[in-house]
Motif scaffolding. Sequence first.
Motif, mmCIF file in Angstrom:
data_model
loop_
_atom_site.group_PDB
_atom_site.id
_atom_site.type_symbol
_atom_site.label_atom_id
_atom_site.label_comp_id
_atom_site.label_asym_id
_atom_site.label_seq_id
_atom_site.Cartn_x
_atom_site.Cartn_y
_atom_site.Cartn_z
ATOM 1 N N LEU A 1 8.242 3.586 5.504
ATOM 2 C CA LEU A 1 7.366 4.098 4.588
ATOM 3 C C LEU A 1 7.678 3.455 2.895
ATOM 4 O O LEU A 1 8.938 3.850 2.715
ATOM 5 N N ASP B 1 0.786 5.641 2.220
ATOM 6 C CA ASP B 1 0.515 4.822 3.214
ATOM 7 C C ASP B 1 0.380 3.458 3.323
ATOM 8 O O ASP B 1 -0.335 2.593 3.456
ATOM 9 N N GLU B 2 1.813 2.977 2.655
ATOM 10 C CA GLU B 2 2.137 1.582 2.834
ATOM 11 C C GLU B 2 3.466 1.459 3.584
ATOM 12 O O GLU B 2 4.396 2.441 3.298
ATOM 13 N N SER C 1 1.666 -8.481 10.471
ATOM 14 C CA SER C 1 1.075 -7.205 9.699
ATOM 15 C C SER C 1 -0.018 -7.807 8.832
ATOM 16 O O SER C 1 -0.247 -8.339 7.838
ATOM 17 N N LYS D 1 -2.138 -5.910 7.350
ATOM 18 C CA LYS D 1 -2.538 -5.395 6.191
ATOM 19 C C LYS D 1 -1.175 -4.295 6.176
ATOM 20 O O LYS D 1 -0.531 -3.967 6.928
ATOM 21 N N THR E 1 -0.674 -1.319 6.090
ATOM 22 C CA THR E 1 -0.590 -0.086 7.047
ATOM 23 C C THR E 1 -0.328 -0.394 8.388
ATOM 24 O O THR E 1 0.069 0.413 8.810
ATOM 25 N N ASP E 2 -0.509 -1.358 8.692
ATOM 26 C CA ASP E 2 -0.304 -1.936 10.211
ATOM 27 C C ASP E 2 0.989 -2.892 10.315
ATOM 28 O O ASP E 2 0.906 -4.129 9.527
ATOM 29 N N ARG F 1 2.070 2.488 12.543
ATOM 30 C CA ARG F 1 0.745 2.516 11.230
ATOM 31 C C ARG F 1 1.262 3.784 10.408
ATOM 32 O O ARG F 1 1.908 4.661 10.808
ATOM 33 N N ALA F 2 0.581 3.447 9.283
ATOM 34 C CA ALA F 2 0.584 4.597 8.252
ATOM 35 C C ALA F 2 -0.618 5.123 8.014
ATOM 36 O O ALA F 2 -1.661 4.249 7.850
ATOM 37 N N GLY F 3 -0.718 6.142 7.804
ATOM 38 C CA GLY F 3 -1.837 6.879 7.410
ATOM 39 C C GLY F 3 -1.737 8.558 7.433
ATOM 40 O O GLY F 3 -0.914 9.168 8.123
ATOM 41 N N MET G 1 3.913 8.342 9.374
ATOM 42 C CA MET G 1 3.987 7.265 10.240
ATOM 43 C C MET G 1 3.635 7.420 11.583
ATOM 44 O O MET G 1 4.095 8.428 12.045
#
Length: 804
Positions: free
Chosen positions: A497, A502-503, A530, A532, A534-535, A549-551, A555
Amino acid sequence: MSLLPFSAQSCARSCGEKFNTCSCHATCESLKDCCADYKQFCLDIEPHSGSLLGGTDFKILNATFDADQSLFHRFNSEILTEGYVDESGVGHCITPLLYESGWIPFEVSTDGVNYDRSGRWLSVHHSKLSPVYKIIFGNATQWQYYGTPNVSGDLKMIWMSSLIKAERVNIELWGYNETGGAYSANWEAEWKYLYTVGRDVPNSGVFSFTPQIAENSYSFWDLGSMRVSPSTKPDGARDVNALWSGAYAIAWHLEEAFRKDSAGWALDKCIKWDKEEKAMPNFLTEITDCPCTLAQARADTGKFHTDYGCDIEAGSLCVYHPGAVHCVRAIQGSPEYGAGQQCCYDSTGAQVLTGDSIGGSTPDRGHDWGEPPYKKPPRVPGFSHWKYDVISFYYCCLWSDNCKYYFTHRPSSDCRTYRPPRAAAVLGDPHFMTFDGVTFTFNGKGEYSLVHSSDFELSVQGRTEPMKFENGTVAMATRLSSVAMREKDSDVIEVRLRDQVDELQVLMNQQVLSFSEQKWIDLKGVFVFSPKPTDVTVMFPSGTGVEVRAGGGVMTLTVLQPHDLQNHTQGLLGTMNDDPEDDFTSSNGVIIPLNSSAQDIFTYCAGWAITNETSLFTYDSTHLLNEYYYAPKHDPSFIPNFSVTEDPEDPLLEPALNLCAGEGASFCKYDTLSMRSLEQGNATLLAYRSHTSTKKALEPVQSCGWLSPPNHGQKEGTLYLEGATVTFSCNSGYRLYGSQERTCQADGKWSGQDTHCVAGRKNCNTNMTVLSSLFSNVKLSSFYFVRNPQGAVKASHLLTAASL
């Protein structure tokens, strides 16, 4: 760590080293301990990526040169090119033509002798480049079919003129071929300048021409690319500033025979290819089978990835696979021949097979993305595939109606031996779901082994850190903050992270990877994708896939393990063996019951802490050094809340109960109340449901394999999975013998009997007269390949009544 006297601590020829008083390692900038000349010798460049065909002019950043200095570059310790210094003192390099993709080390010298500066260049599969960095054809269909009936006129090409540092340019045609004995030591790939189409034309970014028959015979060259380069350079000069088109069929410049009878000319080429294929080894026996459904194909990210030529996310423009909405390719080439597998699916999610459609899935002698170690046939990214799998499709299918030749050698593989992977996950603050389906919560702080396989030399490690409330105070709960992984001697990949919400940040061997120019990067023993910030998806040769995934400020990790790792995994994500009872097996082999208390599970999990010696993580800040490197790998002082209290007076309880319903409710409620955040609870709930959907998509599906229509008849139905029914009928004048309808059964076998259409019979009696009539006058007319459950490939013959 090298111990050198201070006076000798220069980064010349020492990039990656750590000295006693300063560092030339990639982590030195964040740790603020770089040697004074770090930027002069450990080079940053812009752009950092470009086509493997070469010709990119990149700048060397943060290093200064005298305007009258010469620059020499050496790629892969062997390929020499010349650079230059511009009027601002900025050094430039022209990348060479390569036959491989991935990170290519380079060195720089100012005297041609001492190469004491170094950096790395990302060589990219040409079709994966942004259109900005290559020549684009004005009408791709016209280029594709030029010279065939009713296709003529001018051909147009466009390019970004600013990428060529010249006012006037030459337009050249280059040919690609692979020569020598197939699969021998002298099998070589070759790019060759053929001739100049336009000489000394303005660098306007647009060029049109009317193709002419070439003066010399170039029928040896089936495919090639257009190149735009400065007109000041000699014809066919290598390793000069240039832009290239993608590979394409170059029959438009061939002998008059093609234009007079393109179909006949193409058929001759197709038959020649057919003979060549028959003399080459059969690679079909070693390629992996396709997933049975589109859902499986998209979920199995460890083994398969989107084929950009037929992508449902990009509108399903499937030029070579009509009727399909999405195709995937096997990520890894086959073990001996480096062959590829392609799998296509229709709008119902069913696999499209060549036995039913010209748009069916086709295997590839040359993997489209190449196969390590690249460089030699048939492993050259993109172009080996064109040589053996694409140009032949033009000859046999697009320019003539003779697909039977092509599909004889490139038949679809069905899915009868495909085994979907198993999925495990870590989500929320954090909750664990093992490969065998056990769920638990572990809120320890430290660095732990998530998956370890000594047999496959695979390691996936996780780092957790305390979470914070919105006011900045520390919560008695943790989150997954970084994941590091390696398989065998691959590059070490770490995904963590970033400070931005969320990146994700990706590191390769402790050095940050940028995805600003490319979304897919080929590395040593691993691929990283990758799309984007977040992925991130990481793919290893074993078929293991790691999705991060980040959100929602946390993570989420998903690990996909192929069936080959059954009974070969340990760690917090359990022993993958279809037996959940042993998922709580400690690192020393002790098993605790599944109904153990939260405190006992916490103690068990703490036992999976790694050591500094086994750690794959990067420690590039004072915080990470103090909290994880110099501190215990499991922090015994951090004791989390093992449960949350549902206080009726809590104003957050009612909205939490309303939000947290159905599957994943307990994790959602825990995170909402412990972090005092509905947003956090919702993110956990969505992650849980996403994992559930992945597991559902990867459930095994029984296939009975392809069924052919009877000769002199038809079949209705192209789905061959359990419960599917296929019906048969016969042409006028023929009677049906066998089963008119067959259903795929749970045991993987079709119900009923083989179906045949017999001429001149008024009934369908199954007596010996009919049987004799059928089998006494047969000839072998065609065949297709099928794979039995043991993986063997065999030819199955279709029967045609010779007297009918």
